[in-house]
Scaffold this active site. Sequence first.
Site, PDB file in Angstrom:
ATOM      1  N   HIS A   1     -21.499  15.038  -0.744  1.00 33.42           N
ATOM      2  CA  HIS A   1     -21.099  15.682  -1.978  1.00 33.42           C
ATOM      3  C   HIS A   1     -19.947  16.651  -1.728  1.00 33.42           C
ATOM      4  O   HIS A   1     -19.947  17.327  -0.698  1.00 33.42           O
ATOM      5  CB  HIS A   1     -22.302  16.447  -2.551  1.00 33.42           C
ATOM      6  CG  HIS A   1     -22.046  17.010  -3.903  1.00 33.42           C
ATOM      7  ND1 HIS A   1     -21.928  16.216  -5.016  1.00 33.42           N
ATOM      8  CD2 HIS A   1     -21.839  18.280  -4.303  1.00 33.42           C
ATOM      9  CE1 HIS A   1     -21.676  16.997  -6.067  1.00 33.42           C
ATOM     10  NE2 HIS A   1     -21.612  18.242  -5.655  1.00 33.42           N
TER      11      HIS A   1
ATOM     12  N   LYS B   1       0.848  -1.207   0.000  1.00 31.16           N
ATOM     13  CA  LYS B   1       0.000   0.000   0.000  1.00 31.16           C
ATOM     14  C   LYS B   1       0.880   1.253   0.000  1.00 31.16           C
ATOM     15  O   LYS B   1       0.547   2.257  -0.630  1.00 31.16           O
ATOM     16  CB  LYS B   1      -0.934  -0.026   1.210  1.00 31.16           C
ATOM     17  CG  LYS B   1      -1.901   1.150   1.305  1.00 31.16           C
ATOM     18  CD  LYS B   1      -3.174   0.949   0.497  1.00 31.16           C
ATOM     19  CE  LYS B   1      -4.044   2.182   0.372  1.00 31.16           C
ATOM     20  NZ  LYS B   1      -4.901   2.477   1.494  1.00 31.16           N
TER      21      LYS B   1
END
Length: 504
Positions: free
Chosen positions: A450, A70
Amino acid sequence: ILQQLLSGEKENYDYDLIVIGGGSGGLACSKEAAGLGKKVMVLDYVVPTPKGTTWGLGGTCVNVGCIPKKLMHQTALLSTALKDARKFGWEFDEKGEGSTGLRSYVNAYAEFVEPHKIKATNKRGKETFYTSERFVLATGERPRYLGIPGDKEYCITSDDLFYLPHCPGKTLVIGASYVALECGGFLAGLGLDVTVMVRSILLRGFDQDMANRAGEYMEGHGVKFLRQYVPTKIEELEAGTPGRLKVTAKSTETDEIFEGEYNTVLIAVGRDACTDKIGLDKAGVKVNAKNGKIPVNDEEQTNVPHIHAIGDILEGKWELTPVAIQAGKLLARRLYAGSKLKCDYVNVPTTVFTPLEYGSCGLSEERALELYGEENLEIYHSQFWPLEFTVPGRDNNKSYAKIICNKLDNERVIGFHYLGPNAGEVTQGFGAAIKCGVTKELLDVTIGIHPTCAEVILLSVWCDCVNCTSVNIWPYFDSCYQTFLITQISLHHINAASSSFCPL
Ligand code: FAD
Ligand code: NAP
């Protein structure tokens, strides 16, 4: 033993529990058992790779798996982020031991000599014997080699890659699953010339539509794919750091032979369970002779009642760190704290850290069709353009989300697939929702955050009309936020899957 059983006397063992393998599963299990007051020993020993690479306690994940992978993936992503940063207005130069003290750790290789007794051999070859009432096998897996001339002599595996003291240079990755695509992806992201040799398909077992999209993105970002080939021979042309290797491969479909030169060949063709040299026959533990995996019941118990097994060596279970940890922890609680909770191996979320990450939970489309039939499924697709890709103007319509719903069960979500930035973070949350039995209707009434990529699953144009695959569904920057919302909401109710009309 019979006398003891009759007299009710308890055998005097050195330990309550011996855990063989100090990786994700073994450490979690031993820590929990020690925390519950048991006398526990963990043995961990890393057999060096053919290249001589070795490491310390912690197992695959922390030393040669999830963590270094990662971090390398993030390093590669930062290279793209640096390029993106200029488009966002940035200017810069180019330069650029156990909780109760009851857990002891021994750095030695363990093997059974009797059902309740192991031999531990340390680095210097010193042998010590220990007995225990119970055992947990958590020996994990190691990379498989190809068994062709030159593989062990000249190639490396993921066990070597993260310890390589030099740049691998032009690299051939052999294999096409998690390890191959992740390693190939970050090496390319670091600027190396990378080719992936694929025997059959990408990411076997995963949704093939999504797997191919992840592959296409890699291809679009410089990774070459040599498809339907298997290697037959590796030869050294020149020694060095890196040297030069010649790879010969044959087509799986025609008589064609491929020859290529690389600095490094990374073999990533799967991993073998470390169960063949730990004396399981002496303990009477059954192993699947075909793949070396250990069958267990739903309590991770082998056919020998006092021997349990967890993690990658289990037959038919996920090979993932959180699964090994969960199984180990819950096992210790069941053994020593009266818990009844079992590890739930169903709907485990996972993410492949390819350059464009792919997260999934539940069934692939292929598997869902097989199990439920097309007529009983509603499959929703959405192609999207992450906001962060818009300013640098890259990778329009490469991100994709798909949910598979079972019409026979209130459109319950039985498959979740997401290809886009931060797939691990996105998939984790939806994994929890799937565990709670989320339906399409519940997704529809959930309000999104959002602007995020995850909101595409909740508030987006769901359409599996063929035309839509080439359409940019997220018209972010042509319109103001208000227009965007109105457009999305008005289109939200149109499911082109049920009509021939495509709103776009
Ligand atoms: P391991 O962690 O492998 O531990 C087993 C330990 O036992 C090792 O230290 C081994 O040396 C030791 N051992 C073996 N035999 C003996 C013996 N006889 N005596 C003493 N010690 C012994 N999973 C994820 O969830 N996310 C990821 O992003 C991810 N990335 C990965 C990337 C790569 C390159 C690889 C290879 C794997 C990745 N995985 C990932 C998988 C994850 O690493 C494994 O599922 C996890 O480590 C399994 O844990 P385990 O306890 O079963 O075995
Ligand atoms: P894998 O999933 O078993 O895949 C092996 C790959 O090698 C397949 O693409 C296979 O192709 C190919 N292959 C096998 N033999 C070959 C041969 N002789 N010649 C050419 N190709 C060959 O193995 P893996 O990628 O090593 O992953 C192991 C496990 O580690 C995974 O199951 C996963 O759970 C875990 N892991 C997880 C993560 C993560 O969570 N992000 C990351 C890495 C690893 P075919 O399809 O043709 O068989």
